[in-house]
Motif scaffolding. Structure first.
Motif, PDB file in Angstrom:
ATOM      1  N   LEU A  40     -46.350   8.503  18.612  1.00 36.57           N
ATOM      2  CA  LEU A  40     -45.209   9.036  18.010  1.00 36.57           C
ATOM      3  C   LEU A  40     -45.347   9.451  16.623  1.00 36.57           C
ATOM      4  CD1 LEU A  40     -42.666   6.304  19.018  1.00 36.57           C
ATOM      5  CD2 LEU A  40     -42.884   8.725  20.035  1.00 36.57           C
ATOM      6  N   GLY A  41     -46.358   8.752  16.039  1.00 36.51           N
ATOM      7  CA  GLY A  41     -47.100   9.083  14.506  1.00 36.51           C
ATOM      8  C   GLY A  41     -47.379   7.864  13.873  1.00 36.51           C
ATOM      9  N   ARG A  42     -48.103   8.027  12.810  1.00 41.96           N
ATOM     10  CA  ARG A  42     -48.364   7.039  11.857  1.00 41.96           C
ATOM     11  C   ARG A  42     -47.345   5.879  11.493  1.00 41.96           C
ATOM     12  NH1 ARG A  42     -53.583   6.046  12.502  1.00 41.96           N
ATOM     13  NH2 ARG A  42     -53.906   5.425  10.266  1.00 41.96           N
ATOM     14  N   ILE A  43     -47.524   4.458  11.438  1.00 43.23           N
ATOM     15  CA  ILE A  43     -46.620   3.627  11.225  1.00 43.23           C
ATOM     16  C   ILE A  43     -46.419   3.771   9.600  1.00 43.23           C
ATOM     17  CG2 ILE A  43     -46.714   1.096  10.674  1.00 43.23           C
ATOM     18  CD1 ILE A  43     -48.046   0.685  13.322  1.00 43.23           C
ATOM     19  N   GLY A  44     -47.417   4.278   8.634  1.00 46.39           N
ATOM     20  CA  GLY A  44     -47.208   4.609   7.411  1.00 46.39           C
ATOM     21  C   GLY A  44     -46.454   5.881   6.924  1.00 46.39           C
ATOM     22  N   ASP A  45     -46.522   6.580   8.012  1.00 49.39           N
ATOM     23  CA  ASP A  45     -45.494   7.940   7.857  1.00 49.39           C
ATOM     24  C   ASP A  45     -44.282   7.953   8.255  1.00 49.39           C
ATOM     25  OD1 ASP A  45     -48.169   8.713   6.853  1.00 49.39           O
ATOM     26  OD2 ASP A  45     -48.692   9.573   8.768  1.00 49.39           O
ATOM     27  N   LEU A  54     -37.627   6.844  10.958  1.00 45.19           N
ATOM     28  CA  LEU A  54     -37.823   8.250  10.793  1.00 45.19           C
ATOM     29  C   LEU A  54     -39.110   8.670  10.680  1.00 45.19           C
ATOM     30  CD1 LEU A  54     -34.531   8.520   7.912  1.00 45.19           C
ATOM     31  CD2 LEU A  54     -34.473   9.010  10.693  1.00 45.19           C
ATOM     32  N   TYR A  55     -39.701   9.374  11.471  1.00 47.14           N
ATOM     33  CA  TYR A  55     -41.099   9.803  11.635  1.00 47.14           C
ATOM     34  C   TYR A  55     -41.153  11.324  10.998  1.00 47.14           C
ATOM     35  CZ  TYR A  55     -42.031   5.843  14.264  1.00 47.14           C
ATOM     36  OH  TYR A  55     -42.157   4.446  14.835  1.00 47.14           O
ATOM     37  N   VAL A  56     -41.890  11.494  10.107  1.00 47.09           N
ATOM     38  CA  VAL A  56     -42.020  12.839   9.344  1.00 47.09           C
ATOM     39  C   VAL A  56     -42.510  13.800  10.153  1.00 47.09           C
ATOM     40  CG1 VAL A  56     -42.092  11.621   7.057  1.00 47.09           C
ATOM     41  CG2 VAL A  56     -44.365  11.991   8.093  1.00 47.09           C
ATOM     42  N   GLU A  57     -43.317  13.370  11.329  1.00 47.13           N
ATOM     43  CA  GLU A  57     -43.800  14.576  12.301  1.00 47.13           C
ATOM     44  C   GLU A  57     -42.777  15.010  13.091  1.00 47.13           C
ATOM     45  OE1 GLU A  57     -45.244  11.330  12.087  1.00 47.13           O
ATOM     46  OE2 GLU A  57     -47.092  11.419  11.804  1.00 47.13           O
ATOM     47  N   ASP A  58     -41.740  14.311  13.346  1.00 48.08           N
ATOM     48  CA  ASP A  58     -40.434  14.658  14.187  1.00 48.08           C
ATOM     49  C   ASP A  58     -39.704  15.528  13.099  1.00 48.08           C
ATOM     50  OD1 ASP A  58     -41.239  13.063  16.251  1.00 48.08           O
ATOM     51  OD2 ASP A  58     -39.868  11.753  15.512  1.00 48.08           O
ATOM     52  N   ILE A  59     -39.622  15.324  11.921  1.00 53.93           N
ATOM     53  CA  ILE A  59     -38.857  16.103  10.920  1.00 53.93           C
ATOM     54  C   ILE A  59     -39.340  17.404  10.919  1.00 53.93           C
ATOM     55  CG2 ILE A  59     -37.993  16.532   8.551  1.00 53.93           C
ATOM     56  CD1 ILE A  59     -37.877  13.453   8.603  1.00 53.93           C
ATOM     57  N   GLU A  60     -40.801  17.400  10.598  1.00 51.73           N
ATOM     58  CA  GLU A  60     -41.730  18.711  10.781  1.00 51.73           C
ATOM     59  C   GLU A  60     -41.467  19.487  11.831  1.00 51.73           C
ATOM     60  OE1 GLU A  60     -45.701  18.347   9.799  1.00 51.73           O
ATOM     61  OE2 GLU A  60     -45.445  17.981   7.628  1.00 51.73           O
ATOM     62  N   ARG A  72     -49.712  24.582   7.211  1.00 48.78           N
ATOM     63  CA  ARG A  72     -50.758  23.962   6.195  1.00 48.78           C
ATOM     64  C   ARG A  72     -50.308  24.514   4.820  1.00 48.78           C
ATOM     65  NH1 ARG A  72     -56.259  22.412   8.301  1.00 48.78           N
ATOM     66  NH2 ARG A  72     -56.439  22.523   5.871  1.00 48.78           N
ATOM     67  N   ARG A  73     -49.161  24.987   4.631  1.00 51.58           N
ATOM     68  CA  ARG A  73     -48.760  24.949   3.143  1.00 51.58           C
ATOM     69  C   ARG A  73     -47.419  24.415   2.850  1.00 51.58           C
ATOM     70  NH1 ARG A  73     -53.215  26.312   1.988  1.00 51.58           N
ATOM     71  NH2 ARG A  73     -54.100  28.454   1.927  1.00 51.58           N
ATOM     72  N   THR A  74     -47.004  23.561   3.920  1.00 49.50           N
ATOM     73  CA  THR A  74     -45.935  22.784   3.707  1.00 49.50           C
ATOM     74  C   THR A  74     -45.866  21.549   4.461  1.00 49.50           C
ATOM     75  OG1 THR A  74     -44.445  24.883   3.598  1.00 49.50           O
ATOM     76  CG2 THR A  74     -43.421  22.758   3.926  1.00 49.50           C
ATOM     77  N   VAL A  75     -45.632  20.408   3.809  1.00 49.97           N
ATOM     78  CA  VAL A  75     -45.842  19.193   4.427  1.00 49.97           C
ATOM     79  C   VAL A  75     -44.656  18.233   4.122  1.00 49.97           C
ATOM     80  CG1 VAL A  75     -47.083  16.902   4.601  1.00 49.97           C
ATOM     81  CG2 VAL A  75     -48.446  19.155   4.171  1.00 49.97           C
ATOM     82  N   VAL A  76     -44.189  17.615   5.070  1.00 49.46           N
ATOM     83  CA  VAL A  76     -42.947  16.576   4.928  1.00 49.46           C
ATOM     84  C   VAL A  76     -43.666  15.161   4.642  1.00 49.46           C
ATOM     85  CG1 VAL A  76     -41.058  15.637   5.998  1.00 49.46           C
ATOM     86  CG2 VAL A  76     -41.647  17.931   6.401  1.00 49.46           C
ATOM     87  N   LEU A  77     -43.103  14.638   3.415  1.00 47.44           N
ATOM     88  CA  LEU A  77     -43.350  13.121   3.178  1.00 47.44           C
ATOM     89  C   LEU A  77     -42.274  12.454   3.248  1.00 47.44           C
ATOM     90  CD1 LEU A  77     -45.818  14.345   0.460  1.00 47.44           C
ATOM     91  CD2 LEU A  77     -46.483  13.641   2.492  1.00 47.44           C
TER      92      LEU A  77
END
Length: 169
Positions: A40-45, A54-60, A72-77
């Motif tokens: 699903l993603g990284r635990i720290g992300d 809420l996983y940032v990969e899902d939001i992205e 590669r010019r926009t990242v969700v943190l």
């Protein structure tokens, strides 16, 4: 096994990838179903708000489907700025005037308890691994340290000092 490269596993207990009781611990969040592994993603992300991860990969992914933004010019943190749960969209090239639309869409996903900010950062400010994955934990640490900053383009939540918002305005 043979698919794990030499040097991939950190032998120190502090490393995110290590063996514990004969099992490889990677800090990935996921599950097994029907003999397959789903990451699903990284635990720290992720950001936990009211018991919900809420996983940032899902939001992205949702933003990529709903609102085109530069790859590669926009990242969700995500993380905490002080005590405030925050999703920060860091972009090097801007979002073409769609910043408020992005804030509204992310707000629908994360709920009113989470502040959402879009920050335009200088070119080459975002960090990626050699395989092209965002180094989110490193970038969040840079936000907290005040070394990943830019112009606040749009945001929700309580006003915070520019350094904590990840922006200069």
């Amino acid at each position: 096994g043979p698919s794990v490269a030499l040097g991939y596993v950190d032998d120190t207990p502090e490393g995110s990838t290590r063996f514990v009781d004969g099992r490889l611990r990677t800090a990935d969040a996921g599950f097994r179903y029907g003999g397959d592994v789903y990451v699903l993603g990284r635990i720290g992300d992720s950001l936990q708000v009211r018991g919900r991860n809420l996983y940032v990969e899902d939001i992205e992914q949702i933003l990529a489907e709903d609102i085109i933004f530069p790859w590669r010019r926009t990242v969700v943190l995500a993380g905490y700025l002080g005590t405030e749960a925050t999703v920060l969209i860091a972009t090097e090239s801007g979002l073409g005037g769609r910043e408020h639309q992005v804030v509204a869409r992310v707000g629908e996903i994360v709920g009113p308890e989470v502040a959402v900010r879009v920050v335009q950062v200088p070119q080459a400010s975002l960090n990626f691994t050699s395989s092209g994955k965002p180094r989110r934990r490193l970038m969040w640490e840079r936000v907290l340290a005040g070394t990943l900053t830019g112009d606040l383009l749009a945001g929700s939540g309580d006003p915070v000092p520019a350094a904590q918002a990840g922006g200069n305005r």
